[in-house]
Design a protein around this motif. Structure first.
Motif, PDB file in Angstrom:
ATOM      1  N   SER A  29      27.598  30.790  43.427  1.00  0.00           N
ATOM      2  CA  SER A  29      26.374  30.162  43.912  1.00  0.00           C
ATOM      3  C   SER A  29      26.735  29.155  44.997  1.00  0.00           C
ATOM      4  CB  SER A  29      25.657  29.438  42.772  1.00  0.00           C
ATOM      5  OG  SER A  29      24.532  28.745  43.269  1.00  0.00           O
ATOM      6  N   LEU A  30      26.001  29.198  46.091  1.00  0.00           N
ATOM      7  CA  LEU A  30      26.183  28.211  47.161  1.00  0.00           C
ATOM      8  C   LEU A  30      25.000  27.246  47.229  1.00  0.00           C
ATOM      9  CD1 LEU A  30      27.644  30.355  50.083  1.00  0.00           C
ATOM     10  CD2 LEU A  30      28.858  28.951  48.418  1.00  0.00           C
ATOM     11  N   ASP A  31      24.128  27.303  46.205  1.00  0.00           N
ATOM     12  CA  ASP A  31      22.964  26.421  46.193  1.00  0.00           C
ATOM     13  C   ASP A  31      22.819  25.713  44.841  1.00  0.00           C
ATOM     14  OD1 ASP A  31      22.114  28.539  44.640  1.00  0.00           O
ATOM     15  OD2 ASP A  31      20.488  29.130  45.976  1.00  0.00           O
ATOM     16  N   LEU A  32      23.960  25.259  44.342  1.00  0.00           N
ATOM     17  CA  LEU A  32      24.021  24.477  43.104  1.00  0.00           C
ATOM     18  C   LEU A  32      23.407  25.207  41.917  1.00  0.00           C
ATOM     19  CD1 LEU A  32      23.245  20.968  44.612  1.00  0.00           C
ATOM     20  CD2 LEU A  32      25.476  21.952  44.084  1.00  0.00           C
ATOM     21  N   GLY A  33      23.663  26.516  41.842  1.00  0.00           N
ATOM     22  CA  GLY A  33      23.271  27.302  40.685  1.00  0.00           C
ATOM     23  C   GLY A  33      21.900  27.943  40.729  1.00  0.00           C
ATOM     24  N   ARG A  34      21.160  27.753  41.793  1.00  0.00           N
ATOM     25  CA  ARG A  34      19.809  28.344  41.854  1.00  0.00           C
ATOM     26  C   ARG A  34      19.855  29.854  42.002  1.00  0.00           C
ATOM     27  NH1 ARG A  34      17.141  25.835  46.493  1.00  0.00           N
ATOM     28  NH2 ARG A  34      15.460  27.228  45.921  1.00  0.00           N
ATOM     29  N   THR A  35      20.786  30.353  42.811  1.00  0.00           N
ATOM     30  CA  THR A  35      20.915  31.797  43.016  1.00  0.00           C
ATOM     31  C   THR A  35      22.394  32.169  42.975  1.00  0.00           C
ATOM     32  OG1 THR A  35      21.072  31.603  45.430  1.00  0.00           O
ATOM     33  CG2 THR A  35      18.856  31.907  44.495  1.00  0.00           C
ATOM     34  N   LYS A  36      22.663  33.453  42.833  1.00  0.00           N
ATOM     35  CA  LYS A  36      24.040  33.968  42.833  1.00  0.00           C
ATOM     36  C   LYS A  36      24.188  35.007  43.929  1.00  0.00           C
ATOM     37  CE  LYS A  36      25.704  32.321  38.798  1.00  0.00           C
ATOM     38  NZ  LYS A  36      26.965  31.831  38.454  1.00  0.00           N
ATOM     39  N   MET A  37      25.404  35.133  44.433  1.00  0.00           N
ATOM     40  CA  MET A  37      25.735  36.175  45.401  1.00  0.00           C
ATOM     41  C   MET A  37      27.122  36.704  45.075  1.00  0.00           C
ATOM     42  SD  MET A  37      26.877  34.121  48.827  1.00  0.00           S
ATOM     43  CE  MET A  37      25.463  33.055  48.827  1.00  0.00           C
ATOM     44  N   ARG A  38      27.383  37.920  45.484  1.00  0.00           N
ATOM     45  CA  ARG A  38      28.710  38.507  45.282  1.00  0.00           C
ATOM     46  C   ARG A  38      29.547  38.280  46.531  1.00  0.00           C
ATOM     47  NH1 ARG A  38      28.888  39.928  40.559  1.00  0.00           N
ATOM     48  NH2 ARG A  38      30.967  40.753  40.465  1.00  0.00           N
ATOM     49  N   ASP A  44      44.004  36.596  51.451  1.00  0.00           N
ATOM     50  CA  ASP A  44      44.106  35.242  51.991  1.00  0.00           C
ATOM     51  C   ASP A  44      42.762  34.539  52.178  1.00  0.00           C
ATOM     52  OD1 ASP A  44      43.354  36.923  54.034  1.00  0.00           O
ATOM     53  OD2 ASP A  44      44.610  35.982  55.545  1.00  0.00           O
ATOM     54  N   HIS A  45      41.665  35.167  51.710  1.00  0.00           N
ATOM     55  CA  HIS A  45      40.346  34.564  51.855  1.00  0.00           C
ATOM     56  C   HIS A  45      39.343  35.270  50.942  1.00  0.00           C
ATOM     57  CE1 HIS A  45      40.241  37.991  54.671  1.00  0.00           C
ATOM     58  NE2 HIS A  45      38.956  38.043  54.376  1.00  0.00           N
ATOM     59  N   ILE A  46      38.124  34.702  50.896  1.00  0.00           N
ATOM     60  CA  ILE A  46      37.007  35.440  50.317  1.00  0.00           C
ATOM     61  C   ILE A  46      36.078  35.804  51.466  1.00  0.00           C
ATOM     62  CG2 ILE A  46      37.167  34.367  48.050  1.00  0.00           C
ATOM     63  CD1 ILE A  46      34.589  32.762  48.831  1.00  0.00           C
ATOM     64  N   LEU A  47      35.359  36.871  51.288  1.00  0.00           N
ATOM     65  CA  LEU A  47      34.437  37.361  52.305  1.00  0.00           C
ATOM     66  C   LEU A  47      33.023  37.188  51.785  1.00  0.00           C
ATOM     67  CD1 LEU A  47      34.065  38.828  55.024  1.00  0.00           C
ATOM     68  CD2 LEU A  47      34.247  40.983  53.758  1.00  0.00           C
ATOM     69  N   LEU A  48      32.233  36.381  52.483  1.00  0.00           N
ATOM     70  CA  LEU A  48      30.845  36.159  52.115  1.00  0.00           C
ATOM     71  C   LEU A  48      29.981  37.317  52.593  1.00  0.00           C
ATOM     72  CD1 LEU A  48      30.580  32.379  53.079  1.00  0.00           C
ATOM     73  CD2 LEU A  48      30.943  33.346  50.818  1.00  0.00           C
ATOM     74  N   PRO A  49      28.788  37.472  52.031  1.00  0.00           N
ATOM     75  CA  PRO A  49      27.918  38.592  52.424  1.00  0.00           C
ATOM     76  C   PRO A  49      27.571  38.647  53.911  1.00  0.00           C
ATOM     77  CG  PRO A  49      27.116  37.623  50.400  1.00  0.00           C
ATOM     78  CD  PRO A  49      28.231  36.737  50.905  1.00  0.00           C
TER      79      PRO A  49
END
Length: 75
Positions: A29-38, A44-49
């Motif tokens: 979650s990038l919004d303090l737990g309101r929503t989730k994303m994969r 060497d990194h994570i890939l955001l949507p």
């Protein structure tokens, strides 16, 4: 549209757990737990949507500061 949000210890802890288990992705979650994303877990990194990369060094800095939140903004 580029993602913006907040990184915290609690938000990204699942990424570290998934990495230890050699999972290819994790839900965060990038919004303090309101929503989730994969996010995809890479070497060497994570890939955001949205295609943005967050390096493990940055994520480790967040984990090293469990009482803090860090804002991420689009360039």
């Amino acid at each position: 549209m580029p993602l913006e949000g907040v990184l915290s210890y609690y938000a990204i802890e699942p990424i570290f757990q998934a990495r230890k288990k050699n999972y290819a992705d994790a839900a965060i979650s990038l919004d303090l737990g309101r929503t989730k994303m994969r996010v995809e877990i890479k070497t060497d990194h994570i890939l955001l949507p949205d295609g943005a990369h967050l390096p493990w060094t940055l994520l480790q800095s967040v984990m090293d500061n469990p009482q803090s939140c860090f804002e991420i903004q689009a360039d």
